[in-house]
Design a protein around this motif. Structure first.
Motif, PDB file in Angstrom:
ATOM      1  N   UNK B 305      20.651  24.107  12.542  1.00 61.16           N
ATOM      2  CA  UNK B 305      21.608  25.209  12.951  1.00 61.16           C
ATOM      3  C   UNK B 305      22.830  24.617  13.612  1.00 61.16           C
ATOM      4  N   UNK B 306      24.109  24.559  13.022  1.00 58.90           N
ATOM      5  CA  UNK B 306      25.107  24.100  13.927  1.00 58.90           C
ATOM      6  C   UNK B 306      25.864  25.253  14.549  1.00 58.90           C
ATOM      7  N   UNK B 307      26.011  24.994  15.922  1.00 57.57           N
ATOM      8  CA  UNK B 307      26.561  26.182  16.711  1.00 57.57           C
ATOM      9  C   UNK B 307      28.078  25.702  16.877  1.00 57.57           C
ATOM     10  N   UNK B 308      28.888  26.382  16.386  1.00 53.80           N
ATOM     11  CA  UNK B 308      30.252  26.257  17.182  1.00 53.80           C
ATOM     12  C   UNK B 308      30.594  27.488  18.206  1.00 53.80           C
ATOM     13  N   UNK B 309      31.789  27.226  18.896  1.00 48.56           N
ATOM     14  CA  UNK B 309      32.389  28.396  19.671  1.00 48.56           C
ATOM     15  C   UNK B 309      32.240  29.555  18.845  1.00 48.56           C
ATOM     16  N   UNK B 310      32.841  29.523  17.540  1.00 49.66           N
ATOM     17  CA  UNK B 310      32.949  30.664  16.890  1.00 49.66           C
ATOM     18  C   UNK B 310      31.813  31.287  16.186  1.00 49.66           C
ATOM     19  N   UNK B 311      31.066  30.392  15.640  1.00 49.97           N
ATOM     20  CA  UNK B 311      29.924  30.839  14.563  1.00 49.97           C
ATOM     21  C   UNK B 311      28.863  29.996  14.667  1.00 49.97           C
ATOM     22  N   UNK B 312      27.653  30.233  13.999  1.00 48.42           N
ATOM     23  CA  UNK B 312      26.695  29.555  13.708  1.00 48.42           C
ATOM     24  C   UNK B 312      26.498  29.350  12.241  1.00 48.42           C
ATOM     25  N   UNK B 313      25.994  28.185  11.781  1.00 46.67           N
ATOM     26  CA  UNK B 313      26.146  27.849  10.373  1.00 46.67           C
ATOM     27  C   UNK B 313      24.461  27.372  10.203  1.00 46.67           C
ATOM     28  N   UNK B 380      12.910  17.827  11.843  1.00 45.81           N
ATOM     29  CA  UNK B 380      12.293  18.907  12.006  1.00 45.81           C
ATOM     30  C   UNK B 380      13.573  20.208  12.061  1.00 45.81           C
ATOM     31  N   UNK B 381      13.176  21.282  12.571  1.00 47.97           N
ATOM     32  CA  UNK B 381      14.284  22.212  12.765  1.00 47.97           C
ATOM     33  C   UNK B 381      14.978  21.572  14.056  1.00 47.97           C
ATOM     34  N   UNK B 382      16.283  21.780  13.887  1.00 48.28           N
ATOM     35  CA  UNK B 382      17.103  20.890  14.954  1.00 48.28           C
ATOM     36  C   UNK B 382      18.189  22.178  15.149  1.00 48.28           C
ATOM     37  N   UNK B 383      18.763  22.218  16.495  1.00 48.56           N
ATOM     38  CA  UNK B 383      20.021  22.956  16.834  1.00 48.56           C
ATOM     39  C   UNK B 383      21.023  21.968  17.269  1.00 48.56           C
ATOM     40  N   UNK B 384      22.071  22.198  16.800  1.00 47.38           N
ATOM     41  CA  UNK B 384      23.267  21.216  16.949  1.00 47.38           C
ATOM     42  C   UNK B 384      24.546  22.178  17.642  1.00 47.38           C
ATOM     43  N   UNK B 385      25.180  21.585  18.509  1.00 44.91           N
ATOM     44  CA  UNK B 385      26.450  22.302  18.802  1.00 44.91           C
ATOM     45  C   UNK B 385      27.561  21.342  18.693  1.00 44.91           C
ATOM     46  N   UNK B 386      28.675  21.741  17.812  1.00 44.85           N
ATOM     47  CA  UNK B 386      29.534  21.043  17.397  1.00 44.85           C
ATOM     48  C   UNK B 386      30.958  21.690  17.941  1.00 44.85           C
TER      49      UNK B 386
END
Ligand code: FES
Lengths: 374, 386
Positions: B305-313, B380-386
């Motif tokens: 999951x790529x989280x940015x300020x606007x959205x999550x992909x 594995x499942x990963x949460x990323x903030x970009x």
């Protein structure tokens, strides 16, 4: 004029041979990285403290110049020291990500801002990426001569090169501005080329960053601190100017000793296409030179005195380079790669020699030290 | 309308002011906050002084069983308190690196109110270096950073009867609930079904809590200690025996993922509605499961999951593509430079999950840290903030 005949670029080792070079250097990196921890965190924090304290004490001491001029002198020296540490041992190295392992929000390559006219974000882009990836590839590494100086025969000679010693002196004095501006100017030159890579920073962003950073730096050293010094306005202003110039001269000199000593090699773009990691290592070794010295000297250079190690391992905490250099020298010897090092006076003399030498056109038959070294 | 406009104006003014201050700080000390500029200069003299999060002093570290440790913290005045059942993020420094983990508070809210003291209970996990390693960084009389209390796993206001089901260290948030005043008087029936492998931590504390209630003539807490080695896992029989009116209770489940899913399915199949069930995943994290899958890293699908300020992909990876490549296929335009781990242009923050460094083949830590996307392969499942 066809410059290929003047070309003094160097061949890289074969992909097969490069494997074992890669293995040796990667192992050294791994061994060093496994030791990275508390020592490094404590070290950089100490440097941050020294940088900040000397800056604070320096600025106060300068104001006390009205008691005795020596306070002013001391103040300038401390402020210059602070700026040098801040830019070199702390800023440059932190911005390379050497201390990112600390997960510290303030000692972090993404957020660090330095006491320098160059905007950190733009610098990170040009320096970390372009300069470190394309080291000494003519036409790709803009730091090679900073677009102002002709430092190898890869560039055709022009009349203006005759005066390049003067240009070099000026560049050294205004180094922070030179580098900051060069990034901006360079981008316009380069943006004509088709580049499929998405740019993180647009030309607009860069311009905005340049002016806002420049404004902030000028405000600090030439408006705010002189003004709050009241009657000491002028001495403080001059002191700040002097401290900035000292820092500029120092950083410029050290950096020139790292890439523009006499025997440093250059490369063509074709050479580096499909380059293996081992060949990349090889190019870094040929494209850099070291300065020997005492520990305090290494610290003041931000360990750019170990430019070779820095270019091989840009994200290993820099204070470890001195130890690593012994092994790197052995590896260089084993693989028959020249290792360019020497005392400060010797290295700097060859920089000056190089600047002067390429002020003038070379005859094709005029073989020089560099091609001979191959 | 008018008021909202006014608010907006205020908001904008506020933002402008913040920006001006930040710019001034950047100008004067090259740091966006004056406080963080002075922090390293002041902290050697005043260790309590800190700009970020909240500092807490470790007053006691004790071992409850041979792999469960309890840590007592004295919180600072600024710390905002907690609801029983919540957790905090605890940050400490190990080998020069800040390491952060989440832990539930196991002490009562009343103790915090009177003594500004909280207790965390931590199980050392053999699989990951994670927890024991963290504990090595926590010493008595030193300071750690803690976050505000977080989490939704708290008691609702309704005086409905409760059924707590805990497994292993999943007891920690529940013991905080049971020992805090909130459940002392207004709830008639409380049952706790507590699964553990041979050893029930806090057994004594639970028994004395139950006795205390009896003495105070409050409705009792019925304790059911289940040894999973002998009695197995949850079953309808077990549930009925322990708490015959379980359908009417508000249920609080806390334990490892498997136990929660199983229990939730069971309850729902018996007609317990979804909003009656609260749960919190706990116990051995996915960590060792992730380590197991490392070898299969390029076969098993993993969610990034790529989280940015606007959205999550969300991206699913079935190959050994790097995070940078994954972000690119998702058209997120990540920034990068060398693509070989040199320039650090591709840095991002990994919030959680394990990635493998493609240069060294080594797995990362599970918690939050900065990583280079171009050399990180999700394990594995990963949460990323970009
Ligand atoms: S793109 Fe250069 S380090 Fe990742």
């Amino acid at each position: 004029m066809n410059n290929t005949q003047f070309n003094q670029t160097t061949d890289l080792i074969s992909p097969e041979k490069s494997k074992s070079l890669e293995k040796d250097l990667t192992e050294l990196r791994e061994r060093t990285m496994s030791k990275v921890g508390q020592v490094d965190a404590n070290y950089i924090r100490r440097m941050v403290r020294i940088d900040r304290w000397s800056g604070i004490v320096g600025r106060i001491s300068m104001v006390l110049g009205f008691i005795h001029p020596l306070f002013w002198v001391l103040g300038v020296a401390l402020l210059a020291l602070s700026k040098i540490l801040n830019n070199m041992e702390v800023g440059h190295n932190v911005m390379h990500g050497q201390y990112d392992f600390m997960n510290d929000p303030h000692i972090n390559s993404r957020t660090f801002d330095w006491d320098n006219a160059g905007d950190s974000d733009s610098w990170r882009h040009y320096h970390n990426y372009e300069h470190h990836t394309y080291t000494n590839i003519i036409g790709k590494d803009r730091d090679f001569g900073y677009g102002l100086l002709r430092l190898s025969n890869d560039l055709p000679w022009r009349l203006k090169n005759t005066f390049q010693f003067g240009v070099y002196m000026l560049l050294s004095i205004l180094f922070e501005w030179g580098v900051a501006y060069h990034e901006l100017a360079g981008d316009r030159v380069f943006s004509k080329k088709k580049n499929s890579r998405k740019k993180r920073l647009s030309a607009e962003d860069l311009k905005r960053a340049f002016f806002s950073k420049a404004g902030r730096q000028i405000f600090k050293d030439y408006v705010f601190f002189p003004l709050i010094a009241g009657p000491m306005f002028l001495p403080v202003l001059l002191g700040n100017l002097l401290a900035n110039i000292i820092r500029n001269l120092w950083t410029s000199t050290i950096i020139f000793c790292g890439h523009f000593t006499e025997d440093v090699h250059t490369f063509t773009q074709e050479q580096c296409e499909n380059e293996t990691k081992g060949q990349w290592y090889h190019r870094q070794m040929l494209g850099s030179s070291n300065i020997e010295g005492k520990r305090w000297f290494h610290i003041l250079t931000g360990h750019l005195s170990c430019q070779i190690e820095h270019h091989l391992f840009p994200d290993v905490p820099a204070h470890r380079y001195v130890d690593m250099s012994k092994e790197v020298q052995e590896i260089a010897k084993k693989h028959g790669i020249p290792y360019n090092t020497g005392g400060f006076a010797k290295q700097y003399a060859t920089v000056l020699k190089r600047v002067i030498k390429y002020s003038f056109p070379q005859k094709p038959d005029n073989t020089n030290g560099m091609t001979a070294a191959n | 309308m008018n008021t909202s406009l006014k608010l907006d104006k205020k908001d904008i003014n506020h933002k402008l002011k913040d920006k001006a201050i930040k710019n001034l700080n950047l100008s004067l000390v090259n740091n966006s906050s004056l406080k963080s500029y002075f922090e390293p200069l002041i902290q050697p003299f005043a260790p309590k002084w800190s700009t970020s999060l909240f500092r807490a002093k470790v007053t006691k570290v004790s071992r409850l069983t041979n792999n469960v440790i309890s840590i007592r913290l004295k919180t600072s005045k600024q710390w905002t308190g907690f609801k029983p059942g919540q957790y905090i993020e605890l940050t400490t420094e190990i080998e020069g690196a800040a390491v952060t983990r989440c832990f539930s508070i196991s002490s009562s809210k009343d103790v915090w109110k009177s003594k500004r003291r909280i207790e965390l209970t931590i199980r050392e996990q053999d699989q990951g270096r994670v927890t024991p390693w963290l504990i090595s960084g926590i010493k008595e009389k030193t300071y750690v950073q803690i976050s505000k209390a977080q989490g939704e796993f708290t008691l609702g206001n309704a005086p409905a009867n409760k059924l707590f089901i805990a497994a292993g260290t999943g007891i920690t948030p529940i013991i905080s609930m049971l020992s805090s005043k909130v459940v002392r008087s207004d709830i008639k029936n409380i049952d706790l079904i507590y699964f553990a492998r041979s050893e029930h931590i806090f057994k004594d504390r639970l028994v004395s809590l139950a006795n205390l209630r009896k003495k105070q003539n409050l409705p009792p807490i019925n304790l059911h200690f289940i040894d999973t080695n002998e009695d197995g896992r949850i079953s309808l029989n077990l549930l009925k025996n322990a708490c015959s009116d379980f359908q009417d209770r508000e249920a609080y489940l806390c334990g490892p993922g498997g136990m929660i899913n199983e229990t939730r399915d069971l309850l729902e199949s018996q007609g317990v509605s979804q909003h009656q069930i609260h749960h919190e995943y706990f116990g051995p994290t996915q960590n060792h499961k992730m380590l197991e899958t490392l070898s299969k890293a390029n076969v098993e699908p993993r969610e990034v999951a790529f989280h940015s300020k606007q959205s999550t992909t969300q991206v699913t990876s079935n190959s050994n593509a790097t995070l940078l490549e994954l972000a690119e296929t998702a058209e997120l335009n990540p920034s990068y430079g060398c693509r070989m781990g040199v320039c650090h242009q591709c840095k991002c923050t990994k919030k959680s999950g394990v990635v493998i460094n493609s240069l060294t083949g080594r797995p990362s830590d599970t918690g939050e840290e900065e990583i280079q996307m171009c050399i990180s392969i999700p394990a594995g499942n990963v949460q990323i903030e970009i």
